[in-house]
Scaffold this motif. Structure first.
Motif, mmCIF file in Angstrom:
data_model
loop_
_atom_site.group_PDB
_atom_site.id
_atom_site.type_symbol
_atom_site.label_atom_id
_atom_site.label_comp_id
_atom_site.label_asym_id
_atom_site.label_seq_id
_atom_site.Cartn_x
_atom_site.Cartn_y
_atom_site.Cartn_z
ATOM 1 N N GLU A 88 0.839 -1.198 0.000
ATOM 2 C CA GLU A 88 0.000 0.000 0.000
ATOM 3 C C GLU A 88 0.874 1.248 0.000
ATOM 4 O O GLU A 88 1.871 1.302 0.713
ATOM 5 N N VAL A 91 0.803 4.816 1.346
ATOM 6 C CA VAL A 91 0.040 5.533 2.368
ATOM 7 C C VAL A 91 0.599 6.947 2.521
ATOM 8 O O VAL A 91 1.762 7.203 2.200
ATOM 9 N N GLY A 145 4.575 6.926 2.311
ATOM 10 C CA GLY A 145 5.333 5.741 2.659
ATOM 11 C C GLY A 145 4.708 4.510 2.042
ATOM 12 O O GLY A 145 3.700 4.584 1.349
ATOM 13 N N ARG A 180 3.276 0.736 3.076
ATOM 14 C CA ARG A 180 2.866 -0.196 4.133
ATOM 15 C C ARG A 180 2.762 -1.571 3.487
ATOM 16 O O ARG A 180 2.142 -1.734 2.447
ATOM 17 N N GLU A 208 7.598 1.598 11.328
ATOM 18 C CA GLU A 208 6.504 1.061 12.137
ATOM 19 C C GLU A 208 6.429 -0.445 11.910
ATOM 20 O O GLU A 208 6.585 -0.911 10.778
ATOM 21 N N THR A 248 2.539 -6.194 9.968
ATOM 22 C CA THR A 248 2.354 -4.959 9.206
ATOM 23 C C THR A 248 3.555 -4.060 9.457
ATOM 24 O O THR A 248 3.925 -3.837 10.611
ATOM 25 N N ILE A 260 5.637 -0.316 8.057
ATOM 26 C CA ILE A 260 5.602 0.907 7.251
ATOM 27 C C ILE A 260 7.015 1.481 7.200
ATOM 28 O O ILE A 260 7.701 1.555 8.217
ATOM 29 N N LYS A 261 7.407 1.866 6.004
ATOM 30 C CA LYS A 261 8.654 2.614 5.812
ATOM 31 C C LYS A 261 8.260 3.931 5.166
ATOM 32 O O LYS A 261 7.658 3.958 4.092
ATOM 33 N N TRP A 262 8.535 5.031 5.875
ATOM 34 C CA TRP A 262 8.226 6.354 5.361
ATOM 35 C C TRP A 262 9.306 6.814 4.405
ATOM 36 O O TRP A 262 10.498 6.528 4.597
#
Length: 136
Positions: A64, A66, A73, A75, A115, A129, A131-133
């Motif tokens: 995704e 996001v 980022g 996800r 995250e 799950t 997340i990499k910004w």
């Protein structure tokens, strides 16, 4: 957080891993993520997708794009219907392994991303799950 784009990829064979990694890379390039953050995300994705195959019998991986404010980022969500993780706290300790691999494991993967969330239920499966910004 807004989802700008989403794709789900079934992962049930070793041959599914490289095309999945390539899709993740395409998404990172699309949002203009730098090479270092691309590498960290793809490394984390590789570890998690291989875990899903090895321990969970395969499953679905979602990619995704996001956004939160001006920051974008990627996800990634890895969901399997495998045996689950008995002790998440133990699994998140450095050096813990159930296999004979020298993989990063879950703690190493967590350090590569901004995250990280893991949910697991014995005999039901595991969902990780991350997340990499772009700027993180």
């Amino acid at each position: 957080m807004m989802i700008l784009n989403k794709e789900t990829v079934p992962i049930f064979r070793e041959q599914d891993v490289v095309p999945f990694r390539n899709r993740v890379k395409e998404y990172t390039i699309k949002i203009g993520m730098g090479i270092l953050n691309q590498t960290k995300l793809i490394t984390a994705a590789s570890e998690l997708v291989r875990n899903m195959l090895k321990y969970g019998g395969g499953g679905n991986a979602s990619i995704e794009v996001v956004s939160e404010g001006k920051n974008q980022g990627i996800r990634l969500i890895f969901a399997d219907k495998g045996p689950g993780i008995q002790d998440i706290t133990l699994a998140m300790k450095d050096g813990y392994t159930t296999g004979k691999s020298l993989g990063l494991g879950l703690p190493g993967t967590r350090r590569l991303v901004n995250e990280f969330n893991i949910q697991s239920e014995v005999n039901k499966g595991t969902t990780v799950t991350i997340i990499k910004w772009k700027n993180g």
